[in-house]
Motif scaffolding. Structure first.
Motif, PDB file in Angstrom:
ATOM      1  N   SER A 112       0.814  -1.279  -0.055  1.00 55.98           N
ATOM      2  CA  SER A 112      -0.042  -0.133  -0.209  1.00 55.98           C
ATOM      3  C   SER A 112       1.081   1.347   0.077  1.00 55.98           C
ATOM      4  N   ASP A 165      -0.945  -1.100  -6.530  1.00 55.96           N
ATOM      5  CA  ASP A 165      -1.211  -0.079  -5.483  1.00 55.96           C
ATOM      6  C   ASP A 165      -1.520   1.141  -6.194  1.00 55.96           C
ATOM      7  N   GLN A 169      -4.393   5.117  -0.721  1.00 51.76           N
ATOM      8  CA  GLN A 169      -4.426   3.701   0.141  1.00 51.76           C
ATOM      9  C   GLN A 169      -5.485   2.742  -0.548  1.00 51.76           C
ATOM     10  N   LYS A 170      -5.194   2.619  -1.863  1.00 49.15           N
ATOM     11  CA  LYS A 170      -6.076   1.778  -2.659  1.00 49.15           C
ATOM     12  C   LYS A 170      -5.200   0.810  -3.155  1.00 49.15           C
ATOM     13  N   ILE A 183     -11.728  -1.676  -7.234  1.00 49.32           N
ATOM     14  CA  ILE A 183     -11.050  -0.998  -6.522  1.00 49.32           C
ATOM     15  C   ILE A 183     -11.231  -1.114  -5.046  1.00 49.32           C
ATOM     16  N   ASP A 185     -10.740   0.256  -1.237  1.00 42.32           N
ATOM     17  CA  ASP A 185     -10.149   1.458  -0.594  1.00 42.32           C
ATOM     18  C   ASP A 185      -9.857   1.131   0.716  1.00 42.32           C
ATOM     19  N   SER A 187      -8.423   3.659   2.760  1.00 43.32           N
ATOM     20  CA  SER A 187      -8.238   4.730   3.271  1.00 43.32           C
ATOM     21  C   SER A 187      -8.857   5.117   4.791  1.00 43.32           C
ATOM     22  N   PRO A 194     -12.699  -2.711   3.616  1.00 41.91           N
ATOM     23  CA  PRO A 194     -12.391  -1.895   2.642  1.00 41.91           C
ATOM     24  C   PRO A 194     -13.782  -1.615   1.770  1.00 41.91           C
TER      25      PRO A 194
END
Length: 401
Positions: A112, A165, A169-170, A183, A185, A187, A194
């Motif tokens: 990441s 990556d 932060q995906k 995708i 995620d 974050s 996620p």
């Protein structure tokens, strides 16, 4: 002997011992790297400044299609093995820090943006697993879409490929069997599930993918049809779109001996140089329009098409039976300028960070060659057991690698 004399004698002994002590030299990691030895389940740790191996780590399982990412501090290498193994190597101690078996069959991974998470893409049972990079404890298990398997006459998870990556932060990846791009995620933090964004019907059988060096575009190659699928990660609400939908149409294609690797896509200036599936060509793509503007005839079916860091050259290796050859494309002229023959089984290439040297694995000769990219001379050679992937620690600071 008085007190002062005793103290002086003791001090002399200590100083003498210190003068003869030779501590291990300090070593930085910026010029280090790892070479996969696929036949023996081992890796060589190398020094790019010395142009030589400095150590070896064994017992890493099936490395027949292994790849590697690095921790932010460049000390640890995470090895993704074909047997589902995830190994964390300490390159300074030249040892395995941790190793787990996380699936039945895996095909690669990514780390990441902040370096805290390591994700692995799996063929069997499909899906993506995400681990804490320090402890290798499981953080998230993302199952893939279920598809019908005609051989087992049952449903199974789609194979996952093209995991990279992305900023924010995906992780982004493709689902080969269900024709999707997802995708994930993270974050919100590793304690939260996620957020998944899914794009379906992106094109038939996305087989590999890359992300542009600025982290904006995710591009998946399509094995089941001509063309590629593109997702603009700045504007995911626009969905995926097809690019190069007609390349290769009407041309007689050759048997595909080895799928080209899109991670080695060469981006130089305003152009991308792309391996054509089943053709002896490198395609030239205008990055402003995502349209093909040319093609370059090459020695065989290209596998890796890689740009020197300054974008002046593109180096190409080839699938069997032409895998003894390297060709160098002059980017300005858009034509082959040099042809080299390192020997059978040229599998992987890696430029030093500023591009003055290229390291090449020559599997069938159990050898690694190091080339000067200006003179094309071989600077050094050394032995390795069936070498394949070559990975330098400079990758730790690049998106998508």
């Amino acid at each position: 002997m008085n007190h002062k004399a005793l103290l002086l004698a003791a001090l002399t002994t200590v100083l003498g011992a210190c003068s003869s002590f030779s501590p291990e030299p300090l070593r930085a990691t910026g010029d280090m790297g790892v070479i996969i030895e696929r036949a023996t389940g081992s890796v060589q740790i190398i020094n790019t400044s010395d142009k030589a191996p400095i150590g070896q780590v064994n017992d890493l399982g099936d490395l027949s299609h292994a790849s590697i990412v690095f921790s932010r501090d460049e000390r640890f290498a995470y090895v993704f093995g074909r047997d589902g193994g995830l190994s964390k190597i300490d390159m300074l101690t030249q040892s395995i820090d941790q190793r787990i078996i996380q699936s039945g069959n895996s095909i690669g991974g990514a780390i990441s943006q902040d370096g805290s998470l390591v994700a692995v893409s799996n063929y069997s049972p499909g899906g993506v697993k995400v681990f804490d990079s320090e402890t290798l404890e499981l953080v998230a298990d993302i199952p893939a879409s279920q598809v019908f398997d005609p051989r087992s006459k049952a449903k199974k998870g789609s194979k996952v490929v093209g995991l990279v990556d992305a900023p924010g932060q995906k992780f982004v990846f493709s689902l080969f069997d269900s024709d999707e791009i997802w995708i994930a995620d993270f974050s919100a933090g590793k304690e939260q599930a996620p957020k998944l964004t899914k794009f379906d019907q992106v094109g038939r059988q996305p087989y590999d993918a890359l992300i542009s060096s600025d982290g904006r575009y995710y591009i998946a190659g399509l094995f089941g049809e001509d063309g590629m699928a593109l997702v603009d990660l700045w504007h995911p609400e626009k969905g995926s779109k097809k690019i190069l939908p007609n390349y290769g149409k009407g041309e007689k294609k050759l048997p595909v001996y080895k799928m080209p690797h899109l991670e080695g896509w060469a981006i130089a200036g305003n152009y991308a140089f792309v391996p054509a599936v089943g053709q002896h060509k490198v395609l030239v793509i205008d990055l402003n329009s995502w349209q093909q503007v040319g093609s370059i005839d090459v020695h065989g079916q290209p596998v890796f098409v890689m740009a020197r860091p300054d974008g002046r050259q593109v180096w190409v290796n080839f699938a069997f039976p032409n895998n003894d050859t390297l060709q160098v494309i002059d980017v300005e002229a858009q034509q082959v300028a040099h042809t080299l023959v390192p020997g059978k089984g040229v599998l992987h290439m890696e430029f030093t960070p500023r591009g003055e040297h290229l390291w090449v694995s020559v599997r069938d000769l159990n050898r690694v060659n190091i080339y000067d990219t200006t003179t094309f001379e071989v600077l050094e050679q050394f032995s390795a057991e069936s070498p394949s992937g070559i990975f330098f620690t400079s990758r730790a600071h690049r998106i998508g690698l």
